[in-house]
Motif scaffolding. Structure first.
Motif, PDB file in Angstrom:
ATOM      1  N   PHE A   1       5.934   1.013   0.044  1.00 26.24           N
ATOM      2  CA  PHE A   1       4.530   0.722  -0.270  1.00 26.24           C
ATOM      3  C   PHE A   1       4.327  -0.780  -0.463  1.00 26.24           C
ATOM      4  O   PHE A   1       3.391  -1.378   0.079  1.00 26.24           O
ATOM      5  CB  PHE A   1       4.148   1.477  -1.544  1.00 26.24           C
ATOM      6  N   ALA A   2       5.232  -1.411  -1.213  1.00 26.65           N
ATOM      7  CA  ALA A   2       5.128  -2.855  -1.445  1.00 26.65           C
ATOM      8  C   ALA A   2       5.320  -3.627  -0.141  1.00 26.65           C
ATOM      9  O   ALA A   2       4.615  -4.610   0.121  1.00 26.65           O
ATOM     10  CB  ALA A   2       6.167  -3.295  -2.480  1.00 26.65           C
ATOM     11  N   ALA A   3       6.273  -3.180   0.683  1.00 25.80           N
ATOM     12  CA  ALA A   3       6.517  -3.869   1.954  1.00 25.80           C
ATOM     13  C   ALA A   3       5.279  -3.828   2.841  1.00 25.80           C
ATOM     14  O   ALA A   3       4.922  -4.817   3.491  1.00 25.80           O
ATOM     15  CB  ALA A   3       7.707  -3.226   2.671  1.00 25.80           C
ATOM     16  N   LYS A   4       4.612  -2.693   2.846  1.00 24.37           N
ATOM     17  CA  LYS A   4       3.393  -2.544   3.652  1.00 24.37           C
ATOM     18  C   LYS A   4       2.307  -3.492   3.169  1.00 24.37           C
ATOM     19  O   LYS A   4       1.642  -4.164   3.968  1.00 24.37           O
ATOM     20  CB  LYS A   4       2.907  -1.102   3.581  1.00 24.37           C
TER      21      LYS A   4
ATOM     22  N   HIS B   1       2.629  -6.220   1.192  1.00 27.32           N
ATOM     23  CA  HIS B   1       2.997  -7.639   1.181  1.00 27.32           C
ATOM     24  C   HIS B   1       3.390  -8.118   2.581  1.00 27.32           C
ATOM     25  O   HIS B   1       3.919  -9.217   2.733  1.00 27.32           O
ATOM     26  CB  HIS B   1       4.173  -7.885   0.225  1.00 27.32           C
ATOM     27  N   ASP B   2       3.127  -7.299   3.576  1.00 29.89           N
ATOM     28  CA  ASP B   2       3.490  -7.626   4.958  1.00 29.89           C
ATOM     29  C   ASP B   2       2.941  -8.997   5.356  1.00 29.89           C
ATOM     30  O   ASP B   2       1.786  -9.314   5.086  1.00 29.89           O
ATOM     31  CB  ASP B   2       2.940  -6.552   5.907  1.00 29.89           C
ATOM     32  N   GLN B   3       3.786  -9.822   5.963  1.00 21.39           N
ATOM     33  CA  GLN B   3       3.442 -11.165   6.434  1.00 21.39           C
ATOM     34  C   GLN B   3       3.337 -12.200   5.311  1.00 21.39           C
ATOM     35  O   GLN B   3       3.172 -13.383   5.579  1.00 21.39           O
ATOM     36  CB  GLN B   3       2.127 -11.161   7.247  1.00 21.39           C
ATOM     37  N   GLN B   4       3.397 -11.769   4.058  1.00 19.30           N
ATOM     38  CA  GLN B   4       3.365 -12.734   2.953  1.00 19.30           C
ATOM     39  C   GLN B   4       4.760 -13.314   2.736  1.00 19.30           C
ATOM     40  O   GLN B   4       5.766 -12.621   2.891  1.00 19.30           O
ATOM     41  CB  GLN B   4       2.891 -12.064   1.658  1.00 19.30           C
ATOM     42  N   VAL B   5       4.796 -14.603   2.367  1.00 17.64           N
ATOM     43  CA  VAL B   5       6.063 -15.261   2.066  1.00 17.64           C
ATOM     44  C   VAL B   5       5.980 -15.903   0.689  1.00 17.64           C
ATOM     45  O   VAL B   5       4.895 -16.125   0.147  1.00 17.64           O
ATOM     46  CB  VAL B   5       6.426 -16.332   3.127  1.00 17.64           C
ATOM     47  N   ARG B   6       7.144 -16.204   0.121  1.00 19.10           N
ATOM     48  CA  ARG B   6       7.186 -16.902  -1.162  1.00 19.10           C
ATOM     49  C   ARG B   6       6.667 -18.325  -0.972  1.00 19.10           C
ATOM     50  O   ARG B   6       6.939 -18.963   0.048  1.00 19.10           O
ATOM     51  CB  ARG B   6       8.621 -16.941  -1.679  1.00 19.10           C
ATOM     52  N   LYS B   7       5.939 -18.839  -1.952  1.00 24.06           N
ATOM     53  CA  LYS B   7       5.327 -20.162  -1.846  1.00 24.06           C
ATOM     54  C   LYS B   7       6.336 -21.225  -1.436  1.00 24.06           C
ATOM     55  O   LYS B   7       7.388 -21.372  -2.051  1.00 24.06           O
ATOM     56  CB  LYS B   7       4.703 -20.576  -3.187  1.00 24.06           C
ATOM     57  N   GLY B   8       5.987 -21.960  -0.387  1.00 24.91           N
ATOM     58  CA  GLY B   8       6.803 -23.079   0.043  1.00 24.91           C
ATOM     59  C   GLY B   8       8.106 -22.695   0.704  1.00 24.91           C
ATOM     60  O   GLY B   8       8.986 -23.533   0.884  1.00 24.91           O
ATOM     61  N   THR B   9       8.266 -21.416   1.072  1.00 24.47           N
ATOM     62  CA  THR B   9       9.501 -20.962   1.704  1.00 24.47           C
ATOM     63  C   THR B   9       9.166 -20.061   2.888  1.00 24.47           C
ATOM     64  O   THR B   9       8.005 -19.743   3.136  1.00 24.47           O
ATOM     65  CB  THR B   9      10.382 -20.146   0.731  1.00 24.47           C
ATOM     66  N   ARG B  10      10.214 -19.633   3.577  1.00 22.46           N
ATOM     67  CA  ARG B  10      10.048 -18.647   4.638  1.00 22.46           C
ATOM     68  C   ARG B  10      10.545 -17.276   4.198  1.00 22.46           C
ATOM     69  O   ARG B  10      10.630 -16.350   5.017  1.00 22.46           O
ATOM     70  CB  ARG B  10      10.820 -19.098   5.885  1.00 22.46           C
ATOM     71  N   LEU B  11      10.878 -17.156   2.933  1.00 21.34           N
ATOM     72  CA  LEU B  11      11.383 -15.881   2.424  1.00 21.34           C
ATOM     73  C   LEU B  11      10.276 -14.842   2.375  1.00 21.34           C
ATOM     74  O   LEU B  11       9.184 -15.125   1.864  1.00 21.34           O
ATOM     75  CB  LEU B  11      11.939 -16.064   1.014  1.00 21.34           C
TER      76      LEU B  11
ATOM     77  N   VAL C   1      -1.601  -5.270  -6.525  1.00 20.12           N
ATOM     78  CA  VAL C   1      -3.044  -5.320  -6.801  1.00 20.12           C
ATOM     79  C   VAL C   1      -3.554  -6.757  -6.797  1.00 20.12           C
ATOM     80  O   VAL C   1      -4.623  -7.051  -6.264  1.00 20.12           O
ATOM     81  CB  VAL C   1      -3.367  -4.634  -8.143  1.00 20.12           C
ATOM     82  N   GLY C   2      -2.781  -7.671  -7.362  1.00 22.44           N
ATOM     83  CA  GLY C   2      -3.228  -9.050  -7.448  1.00 22.44           C
ATOM     84  C   GLY C   2      -3.192  -9.810  -6.141  1.00 22.44           C
ATOM     85  O   GLY C   2      -4.023 -10.695  -5.901  1.00 22.44           O
ATOM     86  N   ASP C   3      -2.240  -9.464  -5.260  1.00 26.28           N
ATOM     87  CA  ASP C   3      -2.004 -10.284  -4.063  1.00 26.28           C
ATOM     88  C   ASP C   3      -2.336  -9.614  -2.738  1.00 26.28           C
ATOM     89  O   ASP C   3      -2.273 -10.267  -1.700  1.00 26.28           O
ATOM     90  CB  ASP C   3      -0.527 -10.707  -4.010  1.00 26.28           C
ATOM     91  N   SER C   4      -2.672  -8.347  -2.734  1.00 18.98           N
ATOM     92  CA  SER C   4      -2.733  -7.629  -1.465  1.00 18.98           C
ATOM     93  C   SER C   4      -4.086  -7.024  -1.133  1.00 18.98           C
ATOM     94  O   SER C   4      -4.173  -6.100  -0.336  1.00 18.98           O
ATOM     95  CB  SER C   4      -1.663  -6.528  -1.443  1.00 18.98           C
ATOM     96  N   VAL C   5      -5.153  -7.515  -1.761  1.00 18.44           N
ATOM     97  CA  VAL C   5      -6.494  -7.047  -1.402  1.00 18.44           C
ATOM     98  C   VAL C   5      -6.894  -7.738  -0.106  1.00 18.44           C
ATOM     99  O   VAL C   5      -6.992  -8.961  -0.033  1.00 18.44           O
ATOM    100  CB  VAL C   5      -7.510  -7.360  -2.517  1.00 18.44           C
ATOM    101  N   ARG C   6      -7.086  -6.951   0.938  1.00 13.26           N
ATOM    102  CA  ARG C   6      -7.365  -7.515   2.272  1.00 13.26           C
ATOM    103  C   ARG C   6      -8.565  -6.825   2.896  1.00 13.26           C
ATOM    104  O   ARG C   6      -9.214  -5.983   2.269  1.00 13.26           O
ATOM    105  CB  ARG C   6      -6.155  -7.318   3.187  1.00 13.26           C
ATOM    106  N   GLU C   7      -8.812  -7.188   4.137  1.00 13.59           N
ATOM    107  CA  GLU C   7      -9.921  -6.564   4.863  1.00 13.59           C
ATOM    108  C   GLU C   7      -9.742  -5.053   4.863  1.00 13.59           C
ATOM    109  O   GLU C   7      -8.669  -4.539   5.178  1.00 13.59           O
ATOM    110  CB  GLU C   7      -9.961  -7.061   6.305  1.00 13.59           C
ATOM    111  N   GLY C   8     -10.801  -4.359   4.502  1.00 17.18           N
ATOM    112  CA  GLY C   8     -10.769  -2.906   4.540  1.00 17.18           C
ATOM    113  C   GLY C   8     -10.047  -2.267   3.365  1.00 17.18           C
ATOM    114  O   GLY C   8      -9.913  -1.054   3.302  1.00 17.18           O
ATOM    115  N   MET C   9      -9.549  -3.100   2.430  1.00 15.86           N
ATOM    116  CA  MET C   9      -8.814  -2.572   1.287  1.00 15.86           C
ATOM    117  C   MET C   9      -9.295  -3.283   0.024  1.00 15.86           C
ATOM    118  O   MET C   9      -9.014  -4.449  -0.180  1.00 15.86           O
ATOM    119  CB  MET C   9      -7.300  -2.795   1.475  1.00 15.86           C
TER     120      MET C   9
END
Length: 202
Positions: A18-21, A23-33, A65-73
């Motif tokens: 669920f988290a992977a879905k 947070h998809d395409q999100q990376v840690r600030k200033g990194t590629r992780l 909840v804090g980081d994954s509100v997107r289009e249609g959600m």
């Protein structure tokens, strides 16, 4: 904390999916992780301290909840899904450690007001939420420390953080102090304080 020490389970695996879905395409600030490395580490920290499954699941989902509100959600839709899939207790823990953008009157808060609100609400939070709060900050603070130790240019590490060095260090110190203030003295708070002291001396 709830229940005995937990390792792998279908429910934890479901939380990671669920988290992977979300947070998809999100990376840690200033990194590629991939961003998922953070909730995964929070889960590891909580497991290390013997937290129960609900706490670990909430740790995995704590930023959804804090980081994954997107289009249609919408936020309400995300909350409803978490409640349905993982239970009201997990949702309550996630919301307790999520900074609110608007207050009880629906007025949008400034970044500083959001932090003050977060600290105040910790006094109303269940113990599970305090564990997740501490584990989240332990991982973030130790990640910054590790990055600082690996670079000859510490300004590049501090520069990727929106609050900068002083604001970031002050925030983690305030959270650690607040946890003590409200009577949460679990060993993880000492780990957080150690990490904060490292940042203060960096």
């Amino acid at each position: 904390m709830t229940g005995p020490m937990t390792g792998y389970s279908d429910r934890i695996n479901h939380a990671f999916a669920f988290a992977a879905k979300h947070h998809d395409q999100q990376v840690r600030k200033g990194t590629r992780l991939p961003y998922l490395t953070h909730p995964a580490n929070v889960a590891v920290i909580l497991t290390r301290y013997g937290c129960g499954e609900d706490t670990i699941v909430a740790g995995i989902l704590h930023d959804v909840v804090g980081d994954s509100v997107r289009e249609g959600m919408t936020r309400d839709m995300l909350e409803e899904r978490i409640d349905h899939k993982f239970g009201t207790g997990v949702l309550a823990t996630v919301l307790a450690v999520t900074q609110r953008r608007v207050d009880d009157d629906g007025i949008e808060m400034s970044a500083e007001d959001r932090k003050e609100d977060y600290l105040q609400r910790l006094s109303l939070a269940a113990e599970d939420a305090l564990w997740v709060c501490a584990a989240d900050k332990v991982h973030n603070a130790n990640t910054i420390l590790s990055d600082l130790r690996r670079t000859a240019f510490p300004e590049t590490i501090w520069g990727r953080l929106s609050a900068g060095r002083d604001g970031t260090v002050k925030w983690y110190r305030r959270v650690a102090d607040r946890l003590r203030e409200i009577g949460f003295h679990a060993p993880i708070v000492a780990e957080l304080e150690h990490a904060v002291a490292g940042l203060e001396g960096a």
